[in-house]
Motif scaffolding. Structure first.
Motif, short mmCIF file in Angstrom:
data_model
loop_
_atom_site.label_atom_id
_atom_site.label_comp_id
_atom_site.label_asym_id
_atom_site.label_seq_id
_atom_site.Cartn_x
_atom_site.Cartn_y
_atom_site.Cartn_z
N HIS A 57 41.32 57.66 36.73
CA HIS A 57 41.88 57.70 38.09
C HIS A 57 42.61 59.01 38.37
N HIS A 58 42.78 59.86 37.37
CA HIS A 58 43.44 61.15 37.55
C HIS A 58 42.51 62.33 37.29
N MET A 59 41.20 62.09 37.38
CA MET A 59 40.23 63.16 37.15
C MET A 59 40.00 63.96 38.43
N PRO A 60 40.26 65.27 38.40
CA PRO A 60 40.04 66.10 39.59
C PRO A 60 38.58 66.11 40.04
N ALA A 61 37.65 65.88 39.14
CA ALA A 61 36.23 65.84 39.53
C ALA A 61 35.92 64.63 40.41
N LEU A 62 36.75 63.60 40.33
CA LEU A 62 36.54 62.39 41.11
C LEU A 62 37.48 62.29 42.32
N TYR A 63 38.70 62.78 42.15
CA TYR A 63 39.73 62.62 43.19
C TYR A 63 40.39 63.95 43.49
N ALA A 64 40.37 64.35 44.75
CA ALA A 64 41.07 65.56 45.17
C ALA A 64 42.58 65.34 44.97
N GLU A 65 43.24 66.30 44.40
CA GLU A 65 44.68 66.21 44.13
C GLU A 65 45.06 64.87 43.50
N PRO A 66 44.50 64.56 42.34
CA PRO A 66 44.70 63.23 41.74
C PRO A 66 46.15 62.92 41.37
N GLU A 67 46.97 63.93 41.19
CA GLU A 67 48.36 63.69 40.80
C GLU A 67 49.27 63.44 42.00
N LYS A 68 48.74 63.59 43.20
CA LYS A 68 49.53 63.41 44.42
C LYS A 68 49.42 61.97 44.91
N PHE A 69 50.56 61.37 45.27
CA PHE A 69 50.54 60.04 45.86
C PHE A 69 50.02 60.19 47.28
N SER A 70 48.82 59.68 47.52
CA SER A 70 48.17 59.87 48.81
C SER A 70 47.34 58.64 49.17
N PRO A 71 47.97 57.61 49.72
CA PRO A 71 47.23 56.40 50.09
C PRO A 71 46.09 56.68 51.06
N ASP A 72 46.20 57.72 51.88
CA ASP A 72 45.15 58.04 52.86
C ASP A 72 43.85 58.50 52.20
N ARG A 73 43.90 58.85 50.93
CA ARG A 73 42.67 59.29 50.25
C ARG A 73 41.58 58.23 50.36
N TRP A 74 41.98 56.95 50.41
CA TRP A 74 41.01 55.86 50.43
C TRP A 74 40.29 55.74 51.77
N LEU A 75 40.78 56.44 52.78
CA LEU A 75 40.10 56.44 54.08
C LEU A 75 38.86 57.33 54.07
N HIS A 76 38.79 58.26 53.10
CA HIS A 76 37.74 59.28 53.11
C HIS A 76 36.82 59.25 51.89
N ILE A 77 37.09 58.36 50.95
CA ILE A 77 36.24 58.30 49.76
C ILE A 77 35.77 56.87 49.52
N ASN A 78 34.69 56.74 48.78
CA ASN A 78 34.17 55.43 48.41
C ASN A 78 33.71 55.52 46.95
N PRO A 79 34.67 55.43 46.01
CA PRO A 79 34.30 55.61 44.60
C PRO A 79 33.43 54.48 44.08
N SER A 80 32.64 54.80 43.08
CA SER A 80 31.79 53.78 42.46
C SER A 80 32.64 52.84 41.60
N ALA A 81 32.02 51.79 41.12
CA ALA A 81 32.71 50.81 40.27
C ALA A 81 33.19 51.42 38.97
N TYR A 82 32.65 52.57 38.58
CA TYR A 82 33.06 53.22 37.34
C TYR A 82 34.01 54.39 37.59
N GLU A 83 34.30 54.69 38.85
CA GLU A 83 35.24 55.76 39.20
C GLU A 83 36.60 55.19 39.60
N TYR A 84 36.60 54.01 40.18
CA TYR A 84 37.84 53.30 40.50
C TYR A 84 37.74 51.96 39.78
N VAL A 85 38.61 51.74 38.80
CA VAL A 85 38.41 50.65 37.86
C VAL A 85 39.66 49.77 37.74
N PRO A 86 40.11 49.14 38.82
CA PRO A 86 41.31 48.32 38.70
C PRO A 86 41.11 47.05 37.89
#
Length: 137
Positions: free
Chosen positions: A27-56
């Motif tokens: 969940h902190h990989m820059p290749a998957l998430y822009a600015e992964p270390e930043k708390f940014s709830p709005d990121r979910w408005l613009h991305i749709n990660p696969s089941a293996y990229e977002y793994v809650p």
């Protein structure tokens, strides 16, 4: 635990090697998430990660069977709570991570609960949460 020697990427691993996945690192990989270390709830408005990229709840054959129910329950309960109450982190709260299967706040998350009055504000927190994610303010 590896039953036989195997190769993963550039690594050759011997039999009996214990391998585990870190969803936190995924969940902190820059290749998957822009600015992964930043708390940014709005990121979910613009991305749709696969089941293996977002793994809650895990993925593949070890997927938690309660995951879909937990997400539905979270949406309903959270909606009901924020309609009725305003939650604020208690002043001088220390938020340190407790690392187990999932990350949790080591000392809980002390909150002050108010009737919903829409007077939202932010409250600074202390602790190693700042090593995990850059919080605004």
């Amino acid at each position: 635990r590896a039953m036989e020697p195997f190769e993963i990427g550039p690594y050759q691993l011997p039999k009996n090697t214990v391998v585990f996945i870190s969803f936190y690192l995924t969940h902190h990989m820059p290749a998957l998430y822009a600015e992964p270390e930043k708390f940014s709830p709005d990121r979910w408005l613009h991305i749709n990660p696969s089941a293996y990229e977002y793994v809650p709840f895990g993925a593949g054959p070890r997927l938690c069977i309660g995951g879909p129910f937990a997400m539905m329950e979270l949406k309903i309960v959270l909606a009901m709570i924020v309609q009725r109450y305003r939650l604020s982190v208690a002043p001088n709260t220390r938020v340190d991570r407790d690392e187990h299967t999932s990350l949790t706040p080591k000392y809980g998350m002390p909150m002050t609960i108010y009737p919903q009055d829409r007077r939202f504000s932010t409250q600074p927190v202390q602790g190693n949460i700042h090593e995990m994610v850059h919080l605004p303010g």
